[in-house]
Motif scaffolding. Structure first.
Motif, mmCIF file in Angstrom:
data_model
loop_
_atom_site.group_PDB
_atom_site.id
_atom_site.type_symbol
_atom_site.label_atom_id
_atom_site.label_comp_id
_atom_site.label_asym_id
_atom_site.label_seq_id
_atom_site.Cartn_x
_atom_site.Cartn_y
_atom_site.Cartn_z
ATOM 1 N N THR A 99 0.820 -1.214 0.000
ATOM 2 C CA THR A 99 0.000 0.000 0.000
ATOM 3 C C THR A 99 0.853 1.264 0.000
ATOM 4 O OG1 THR A 99 -1.967 -0.983 1.019
ATOM 5 C CG2 THR A 99 -1.621 1.356 1.399
ATOM 6 N N ASP A 100 1.875 1.307 0.861
ATOM 7 C CA ASP A 100 2.691 2.517 0.954
ATOM 8 C C ASP A 100 3.582 2.732 -0.260
ATOM 9 O OD1 ASP A 100 4.259 0.298 1.546
ATOM 10 O OD2 ASP A 100 5.494 1.356 3.009
ATOM 11 N N ARG A 101 3.705 1.708 -1.126
ATOM 12 C CA ARG A 101 4.535 1.823 -2.331
ATOM 13 C C ARG A 101 3.695 2.090 -3.582
ATOM 14 N NH1 ARG A 101 6.641 -2.791 0.438
ATOM 15 N NH2 ARG A 101 5.629 -4.254 -1.005
ATOM 16 N N TYR A 217 -0.740 -0.506 -12.620
ATOM 17 C CA TYR A 217 -1.489 -1.412 -11.743
ATOM 18 C C TYR A 217 -2.353 -0.538 -10.845
ATOM 19 C CZ TYR A 217 -2.172 -5.143 -8.227
ATOM 20 O OH TYR A 217 -2.699 -6.085 -7.358
ATOM 21 N N SER A 218 -3.646 -0.508 -11.111
ATOM 22 C CA SER A 218 -4.549 0.373 -10.378
ATOM 23 C C SER A 218 -4.061 1.814 -10.409
ATOM 24 C CB SER A 218 -4.704 -0.103 -8.927
ATOM 25 O OG SER A 218 -5.742 0.577 -8.276
ATOM 26 N N GLY A 219 -3.474 2.199 -11.555
ATOM 27 C CA GLY A 219 -3.028 3.567 -11.732
ATOM 28 C C GLY A 219 -1.613 3.847 -11.267
ATOM 29 N N ALA A 220 -0.916 2.836 -10.779
ATOM 30 C CA ALA A 220 0.432 3.041 -10.250
ATOM 31 C C ALA A 220 1.463 2.269 -11.064
ATOM 32 C CB ALA A 220 0.496 2.595 -8.792
ATOM 33 N N GLN A 221 2.644 2.852 -11.175
ATOM 34 C CA GLN A 221 3.773 2.194 -11.836
ATOM 35 C C GLN A 221 4.364 1.165 -10.886
ATOM 36 O OE1 GLN A 221 5.058 3.553 -15.049
ATOM 37 N NE2 GLN A 221 5.980 1.519 -15.150
ATOM 38 N N LEU A 222 4.699 -0.013 -11.422
ATOM 39 C CA LEU A 222 5.257 -1.085 -10.602
ATOM 40 C C LEU A 222 6.755 -1.240 -10.816
ATOM 41 C CD1 LEU A 222 2.605 -3.942 -11.044
ATOM 42 C CD2 LEU A 222 2.795 -2.305 -9.153
ATOM 43 N N THR A 226 7.383 -4.348 -5.967
ATOM 44 C CA THR A 226 6.366 -3.503 -5.342
ATOM 45 C C THR A 226 5.274 -4.304 -4.651
ATOM 46 O OG1 THR A 226 6.721 -1.765 -6.990
ATOM 47 C CG2 THR A 226 4.655 -1.683 -5.764
ATOM 48 N N LEU A 227 4.842 -5.405 -5.261
ATOM 49 C CA LEU A 227 3.702 -6.169 -4.761
ATOM 50 C C LEU A 227 4.094 -7.323 -3.844
ATOM 51 C CD1 LEU A 227 1.656 -6.381 -8.094
ATOM 52 C CD2 LEU A 227 1.426 -4.694 -6.263
ATOM 53 N N LEU A 228 5.393 -7.489 -3.596
ATOM 54 C CA LEU A 228 5.850 -8.631 -2.802
ATOM 55 C C LEU A 228 5.861 -8.311 -1.307
ATOM 56 C CD1 LEU A 228 8.835 -10.072 -4.862
ATOM 57 C CD2 LEU A 228 6.459 -10.885 -4.797
#
Length: 248
Positions: A99-101, A217-222, A226-228
């Motif tokens: 979330t914070d990223r 991803y939901s409007g954010a650059q990955l 990021t998702l780990l």
């Protein structure tokens, strides 16, 4: 122990209510359909009477930036006020790994605002960060589809079965408040594009998945990680391949 589950009729909430009930707890599903509206506060005082724990697994009905921010700010503020008045001693919230990223995204800015309200409230709390659910992989593909093409980042992702998330939230709810965050994730990491290819192939879906490092991803650059989850995350046992085989 009486535990009020906000969003208790949804995917995670309904499973959580069942699991808590199996372990002898009085788990109460609270949602607009049961007469509890967190946006207006209607029904909150009544449902929290005698409760020791409140678990919030609700989600915004709209993901539009302003609407989702308004939902989480208003709902969380009303919940925290009502539980203080009722003497609830543990606030548990389900949020998202990374979330914070992901603050380029309006949705994740709203989830961050929710977490900050909880941390500043003075109510003992626990926040459970979960990775993306197996059940929502197809929805990720739909969100990234233009015509017959699904454009997706190759960033890593470690999805988790919703049953395992409900179990993790349940364990947290009956435990001592962490006043911090615990993460839960599935046992295996994938590239997001490969995960979606696998899901669509299982459905005989003819869409073409295109790997694009710049896909949002939901409007954010990955970035790659990021998702780990972090190294201390609780890893659930259910594997995506096994879950997918059962869907067939």
């Amino acid at each position: 122990m009486k535990i009020v589950v906000i969003g208790g009729t949804g995917l995670i909430g309904s499973k959580l209510v069942g699991k808590l009930g199996e372990h002898g707890h009085q788990a109460v599903a609270a949602a607009p359909s049961t007469g509890v509206d967190t946006l207006t506060g209607a029904g909150l005082a009544e449902v929290m009477e005698g409760a020791s724990v409140l678990v919030d697994v609700s989600n915004s009905p709209s993901f539009e930036d302003r609407a989702v921010m308004e939902f989480f700010r208003t709902s969380t503020t009303n919940l925290l006020k009502a539980e203080v008045e009722a003497g609830v001693t543990h606030h548990v919230a389900l949020s998202v790994v990374g979330t914070d990223r992901l603050q380029e995204s309006g949705y994740f800015r709203a989830k961050q605002a929710q977490e900050e309200l909880i941390k500043a409230s003075g109510v003992p709390y626990s926040i459970v960060h979960a990775t993306q659910f197996f059940e929502f992989v197809r929805a990720l593909a739909d969100m990234s589809t233009e015509g017959d093409t699904v454009r997706v980042s190759p960033a890593k992702i470690q999805p988790v079965y919703s049953d395992d998330v409900a179990a993790a939230v349940g364990r947290t709810a009956v435990g001592t408040p962490l006043n911090g965050i615990v993460e839960v994730a599935g046992p295996d990491a994938f590239q997001l594009d490969e995960l979606i290819r696998t899901r669509l192939a299982a459905d005989d879906d003819p869409r073409t998945v295109v790997t694009d490092p710049n896909a949002l991803y939901s409007g954010a650059q990955l970035q790659e990680t990021t998702l780990l989850p972090g190294a201390d995350a609780h890893l659930a046992e259910t594997r995506f391949a096994d879950w997918l085989a059962r869907q067939r």
